[in-house]
Design an enzyme around this catalytic site. Sequence first.
Site, PDB file in Angstrom:
ATOM      1  N   ASP A   1     -59.564 -90.099  20.679  1.00 52.82           N
ATOM      2  CA  ASP A   1     -60.601 -91.044  20.267  1.00 52.82           C
ATOM      3  C   ASP A   1     -61.995 -90.462  20.484  1.00 52.82           C
ATOM      4  O   ASP A   1     -62.345 -90.063  21.584  1.00 52.82           O
ATOM      5  CB  ASP A   1     -60.431 -92.323  21.095  1.00 52.82           C
ATOM      6  CG  ASP A   1     -61.012 -93.563  20.429  1.00 52.82           C
ATOM      7  OD1 ASP A   1     -62.081 -93.450  19.821  1.00 52.82           O
ATOM      8  OD2 ASP A   1     -60.375 -94.631  20.520  1.00 52.82           O
TER       9      ASP A   1
ATOM     10  N   ASP B   1     -60.102 -90.188  15.552  1.00 52.17           N
ATOM     11  CA  ASP B   1     -60.317 -91.366  14.705  1.00 52.17           C
ATOM     12  C   ASP B   1     -61.745 -91.463  14.192  1.00 52.17           C
ATOM     13  O   ASP B   1     -62.038 -92.255  13.294  1.00 52.17           O
ATOM     14  CB  ASP B   1     -59.933 -92.636  15.456  1.00 52.17           C
ATOM     15  CG  ASP B   1     -60.692 -92.788  16.769  1.00 52.17           C
ATOM     16  OD1 ASP B   1     -61.308 -91.804  17.237  1.00 52.17           O
ATOM     17  OD2 ASP B   1     -60.660 -93.896  17.342  1.00 52.17           O
TER      18      ASP B   1
ATOM     19  N   ASP C   1     -63.265 -91.865  24.225  1.00 56.23           N
ATOM     20  CA  ASP C   1     -64.212 -92.747  23.528  1.00 56.23           C
ATOM     21  C   ASP C   1     -65.049 -93.540  24.517  1.00 56.23           C
ATOM     22  O   ASP C   1     -66.279 -93.624  24.379  1.00 56.23           O
ATOM     23  CB  ASP C   1     -63.437 -93.699  22.611  1.00 56.23           C
ATOM     24  CG  ASP C   1     -64.359 -94.581  21.782  1.00 56.23           C
ATOM     25  OD1 ASP C   1     -65.044 -94.037  20.887  1.00 56.23           O
ATOM     26  OD2 ASP C   1     -64.396 -95.800  22.006  1.00 56.23           O
TER      27      ASP C   1
ATOM     28  N   THR D   1     -62.778 -97.004  15.347  1.00 54.92           N
ATOM     29  CA  THR D   1     -61.440 -96.736  15.876  1.00 54.92           C
ATOM     30  C   THR D   1     -60.306 -97.300  15.022  1.00 54.92           C
ATOM     31  O   THR D   1     -59.360 -96.584  14.679  1.00 54.92           O
ATOM     32  CB  THR D   1     -61.328 -97.292  17.305  1.00 54.92           C
ATOM     33  OG1 THR D   1     -62.239 -96.569  18.143  1.00 54.92           O
ATOM     34  CG2 THR D   1     -59.925 -97.131  17.858  1.00 54.92           C
TER      35      THR D   1
END
Length: 537
Positions: free
Chosen positions: A36, A346, A299, A77
């Site tokens: 991520d 992503d 992330d 995401t």
Amino acid sequence: MKITSILLGLLLLGSNNLLAQNKPARPKLVVGIVVDQMRYDYLYRFANRYGENGLKRMMREGLNCQDNHYNYAPTVTAAGHASVYTGTVPAVHGIVGNEWMDRATGKKVYCTDDSTVTTVGTTGKTGFMSPKNLWTSTITDQLKIAQNYQSKTIAIALKDRGAILPGGHTADAAYWYDSKEGRWITSSFYMKALPTWVQAFNAEERAQKYTKLGWNTLYSIDTYRTSAPDAGEFESKMAGESAPVFPHTLQGGNPLELIRTSPYGNTITKDFAIQALQAEQLGKRGTTDFLAISFSSTDYVGHSFGPQSIELEDTYLRLDRDIAELLTYLDKQYGKDQVLVFLTADHAVAEIPGFIKSKKLPGSIFDRTKAVSDLKKALSTAYGDVDLLIGEDNSQLHFNAATLKKMGISRTDLMQVVRQSMEKQDGFADLIDLQSISQASIISHYKNILQNGYNPARSGDFMLLLKPQWLIGYKTGTSHSTVYAYDTHVPLLFYGWKVKPQEISTRTEISDISTTLANWLNCMEPSGSIGKVIQTK
């Protein structure tokens, strides 16, 4: 009779051998890894500190698609995970954001919300989730269909959307992390009760044990020379801390939530994934099984501390170790040539505005609060005290269609009022009518990206296009979701089964991943696929 039986046995043996010969060539296991918020440059920026058996091994022994990009916006995401696994774009698969305003009902919708299911593994509504909002099949679905539903698909991530969307509609299980008790949970869409092995894993309370360790740098902090000093001026503080600097105690607020914003969130995901491989006997049952893993902590750390932080570098150095452990486990259990692994992200991410401004580079913060307030005043002046603006997310503005029609307000006039208000805001570049993207006064490259991200049932009326490196609303930390390359350029590595070492600089797009997998695995591509098969040397 005896001779007849022998002849019949020989015929059956020959038939089984023929079936085995005609069985499509596939690996024992496919492992999809989504990191991520991983930007492409992270493969190289930290490479001199990666070990030899993790990311560098995948780059050295696998296929590295060096110019791999997202082909739509907004890059977030849910849309990213859906696009990786469906081989298409939000315009087709319907996941236009992490949440959106549903045009038919006028209600806000979270990407994986499903009120018809219940939580399995804990109390509360964190398990009221399923893939019902995803309109197309996934490569995980297609591989299961190709094997008459005899194979297994397991999907794992800290984030619910990072597990549910890759798992597709036919997953045997999707598991995500619940911060209330530090447990891995699922929903009744998949099962009635957690398997014994998941209950046993939860009983170990690994999240509690990891957070008690605190987070300091893996190496001496003065050796992190590819990152900015640990001053934290433009970074976000963690709960319970007075400054965003090392060491981090991970004991403020709810420590079980804080594990997300630390490397331990990735480590516990790796632990759980390996346990799933063992307990579910993936790849050892005569079918090609699929394990989808999303590492989400990169992330959370990226948003809070930014691309130039020591926290981010340390997170990737530790993630490299986690990936190395996973690859080593796969080698021992299956053999490298029997497992197909791919790794991508992503979305990528922008630099922290405050940091780049300190380096005299262009970019800053778009004042979302002021922009919306000024817009509402402009709408009130033009049309009176009525609620025309009903929502704004994903850089998009949603207006009340029924009220506009009742008042006879034309789309052209409304757009002019909105544009005149937004043009006064610092960082504004253009206003896009999402119903007429082809008419926008922007270059064709960006038109295509916006068109691919637009879905009339779920997207807004107008979209704000900001100047490069301008972010909406982040006073510290950073974000993503734009049309620009710093958000779209992500890694794409293939490794293992039938993959030869090579680098290609030909442009590839995120839609190509599932299409390529379908081609290699001898199954149909997902139902909405628009990707092309990646051509290797």
